[in-house]
Design a protein around this motif. Structure first.
Motif, PDB file in Angstrom:
ATOM      1  N   ASN A  88       8.030  74.617  42.697  1.00 39.19           N
ATOM      2  CA  ASN A  88       9.075  73.656  43.070  1.00 39.19           C
ATOM      3  C   ASN A  88       9.959  73.353  41.865  1.00 39.19           C
ATOM      4  O   ASN A  88       9.544  73.533  40.719  1.00 39.19           O
ATOM      5  CB  ASN A  88       8.446  72.367  43.614  1.00 39.19           C
ATOM      6  N   CYS A  89      11.177  72.861  42.140  1.00 41.77           N
ATOM      7  CA  CYS A  89      12.148  72.721  41.049  1.00 41.77           C
ATOM      8  C   CYS A  89      11.902  71.483  40.190  1.00 41.77           C
ATOM      9  O   CYS A  89      12.199  71.478  39.007  1.00 41.77           O
ATOM     10  CB  CYS A  89      13.568  72.718  41.607  1.00 41.77           C
ATOM     11  N   GLY A  90      11.371  70.432  40.809  1.00 42.44           N
ATOM     12  CA  GLY A  90      11.096  69.216  40.042  1.00 42.44           C
ATOM     13  C   GLY A  90      12.248  68.233  39.982  1.00 42.44           C
ATOM     14  O   GLY A  90      12.081  67.120  39.477  1.00 42.44           O
ATOM     15  N   HIS A  91      13.425  68.599  40.486  1.00 48.08           N
ATOM     16  CA  HIS A  91      14.544  67.662  40.351  1.00 48.08           C
ATOM     17  C   HIS A  91      15.419  67.514  41.601  1.00 48.08           C
ATOM     18  O   HIS A  91      16.401  66.788  41.571  1.00 48.08           O
ATOM     19  CB  HIS A  91      15.421  68.030  39.149  1.00 48.08           C
ATOM     20  N   CYS A  92      15.118  68.195  42.712  1.00 46.05           N
ATOM     21  CA  CYS A  92      15.918  67.996  43.922  1.00 46.05           C
ATOM     22  C   CYS A  92      15.499  66.682  44.597  1.00 46.05           C
ATOM     23  O   CYS A  92      14.538  66.038  44.178  1.00 46.05           O
ATOM     24  CB  CYS A  92      15.766  69.176  44.887  1.00 46.05           C
ATOM     25  N   ARG A  93      16.186  66.298  45.669  1.00 45.28           N
ATOM     26  CA  ARG A  93      15.882  64.991  46.281  1.00 45.28           C
ATOM     27  C   ARG A  93      14.464  64.927  46.828  1.00 45.28           C
ATOM     28  O   ARG A  93      13.836  63.886  46.822  1.00 45.28           O
ATOM     29  CB  ARG A  93      16.902  64.651  47.372  1.00 45.28           C
ATOM     30  N   TRP A  94      13.935  66.078  47.302  1.00 45.87           N
ATOM     31  CA  TRP A  94      12.576  66.067  47.847  1.00 45.87           C
ATOM     32  C   TRP A  94      11.533  66.029  46.742  1.00 45.87           C
ATOM     33  O   TRP A  94      10.502  65.371  46.870  1.00 45.87           O
ATOM     34  CB  TRP A  94      12.366  67.252  48.788  1.00 45.87           C
ATOM     35  N   CYS A  95      11.789  66.751  45.642  1.00 46.70           N
ATOM     36  CA  CYS A  95      10.866  66.662  44.496  1.00 46.70           C
ATOM     37  C   CYS A  95      10.863  65.243  43.937  1.00 46.70           C
ATOM     38  O   CYS A  95       9.810  64.685  43.631  1.00 46.70           O
ATOM     39  CB  CYS A  95      11.276  67.655  43.405  1.00 46.70           C
ATOM     40  N   LEU A  96      12.059  64.655  43.819  1.00 47.79           N
ATOM     41  CA  LEU A  96      12.148  63.299  43.260  1.00 47.79           C
ATOM     42  C   LEU A  96      11.513  62.273  44.191  1.00 47.79           C
ATOM     43  O   LEU A  96      11.065  61.222  43.751  1.00 47.79           O
ATOM     44  CB  LEU A  96      13.615  62.936  42.981  1.00 47.79           C
ATOM     45  N   LEU A 102       8.561  70.261  50.167  1.00 52.41           N
ATOM     46  CA  LEU A 102       9.831  70.402  50.879  1.00 52.41           C
ATOM     47  C   LEU A 102      10.987  70.717  49.931  1.00 52.41           C
ATOM     48  O   LEU A 102      12.155  70.701  50.333  1.00 52.41           O
ATOM     49  CB  LEU A 102      10.128  69.106  51.652  1.00 52.41           C
ATOM     50  N   CYS A 103      10.673  71.042  48.693  1.00 51.91           N
ATOM     51  CA  CYS A 103      11.680  71.332  47.657  1.00 51.91           C
ATOM     52  C   CYS A 103      12.800  72.235  48.177  1.00 51.91           C
ATOM     53  O   CYS A 103      12.551  73.249  48.829  1.00 51.91           O
ATOM     54  CB  CYS A 103      11.005  72.000  46.458  1.00 51.91           C
ATOM     55  N   LEU A 104      14.031  71.856  47.862  1.00 56.70           N
ATOM     56  CA  LEU A 104      15.198  72.626  48.317  1.00 56.70           C
ATOM     57  C   LEU A 104      15.447  73.860  47.446  1.00 56.70           C
ATOM     58  O   LEU A 104      16.148  74.774  47.851  1.00 56.70           O
ATOM     59  CB  LEU A 104      16.446  71.734  48.284  1.00 56.70           C
TER      60      LEU A 104
HETATM   61 ZN   LIG Z   1      12.827  70.502  44.276  1.00 62.98          ZN
END
Ligand SMILES: [Zn+2]
Length: 343
Positions: A88-96, A102-104
């Motif tokens: 996961n990216c760690g900074h999209c709205r779902w990660c945050l 559900l990471c975008l």
């Molecule tokens: Zn993410």
């Protein structure tokens, strides 16, 4: 480093020497101690889950950090770690929002879209490593601790997703599988009454040991009717389906009682029908449950650390025996999880 490599779908593992990975900026490298061998990664080996080859598979690791790249501040050399399964990216709205599955911007999975744990070393973006708490005895039980992130945390998340309450009845379809049996264990831990549904007698007996109050072999019977009978005609509160064929999903829906919840996970992932009238009259919920959040992994660590639940790893072998272990996984012979000892 030694690595167990897959060169293509449906090919044997090859024990090879690969260059040791080096940590770039934002990355870390860990020395792998053990790695779980579940059906998810067997799907890759068997060619049922496409990935880019050559590939080193495996994600349920216990490992020790040996190198951290520039800009990494939360990991140190010597830290015991496991891995989050999603890149996961760690900074999209779902990660945050702490809904990392559900990471975008997810770049796939550890051991599928990047090399994984069937090797002496594993390199990952540093935020994918999860530090193991001191309270977990990873030195004595690396194989068990390493499978928590998937085999045990996934069922824990399902309990939350479906709001399982003490005293409710939970039917687990595919209860004899590697995650299914841990679902039985976790639902019993949550003080639910558990009905295990599977086709193999030895697996059903293992489900009883794991906490199932009743077991049922669905072959040749009307599973929904049988489950309703087992609940005095009221219907089951929660059905968790790890098989997800049209037949099991529809049996699951039809087995539900008022305010019943069907939880859909992986498996065959076939389309199915839900009668809208029943859904309305009984106020049913149909829920998808995708892996776990990082917070849920930490919560599952705590449950294991307190000794309330213990991961079921029944076959631990050296990395060199990966082929034999995967043959057993493919044939459905492993109860709970198998794992490979790398170091
Ligand atoms: Zn993410």
């Amino acid at each position: 480093m030694k690595a167990m490599l897959l060169r293509g779908p449906n090919t044997p593992f090859e024990l090879v020497d690969l260059p040791d990975p080096a940590a770039g900026p934002g990355e870390a490298v860990a020395r792998v101690i053990t790695c779980g061998s579940g059906l998810t990664i067997q799907h890759v080996k068997a060619g049922r889950r496409p990935v880019q080859f050559p590939r080193v598979i495996g994600h349920e690791i216990t490992a020790e950090i040996v190198e951290v790249g520039a800009g990494v501040s939360h990991l140190r050399v010597g830290d015991p770690v496991t891995a989050y399964y999603y890149l996961n990216c760690g900074h999209c709205r779902w990660c945050l929002a702490h809904r990392e599955p559900l990471c975008l911007e997810a770049r796939g999975n550890v051991g599928l879209e990047c090399d994984g744990g069937y090797a002496e070393y594993i390199k990952l973006p540093a935020h994918i490593f999860i530090k193991l708490p001191e309270t977990l005895d990873w030195r004595a039980h690396p194989a068990e601790i390493g499978v928590i992130t998937d085999a045990l945390a996934t069922p824990y998340k399902v309990l939350r997703r479906a709001h399982v309450a003490p005293g409710e009845t939970v039917a687990v379809i595919g209860a004899g599988g590697g995650v299914g049996i841990h679902q039985v264990m976790m639902a019993a831990w949550a003080n639910a009454r558990v009905i295990a549904v599977d086709v193999a007698a030895d697996k059903l007996s293992a489900c009883r040991k794991a906490g199932a109050e009743a077991t049922i072999d669905p072959r040749g019977i009307d599973l929904a009717a049988a489950l309703r009978d087992m609940t005095g005609g009221h219907g089951v509160d929660v059905v968790v389906d790890y098989v997800c064929t049209r037949a099991t999903l529809e049996a699951g829906v039809n087995a539900l009682g008022r305010r019943g919840r069907l939880v859909v996970l992986g498996g065959a992932a076939q389309p199915f029908q839900v009668p809208a009238r029943e859904m309305l009259l009984k106020e049913l919920d149909v829920l998808g449950s995708r892996y776990v959040t990082r917070a849920e992994i930490l919560e599952t660590f705590a449950i294991v650390a307190r000794g309330e639940v213990w991961p079921l790893v029944t076959d631990i072998r050296p990395l060199a025996e990966a082929e034999a272990v995967h043959a057993r996984v493919e044939r459905g012979e492993v109860t709970g999880r198998a794992a490979l000892r790398v170091a």
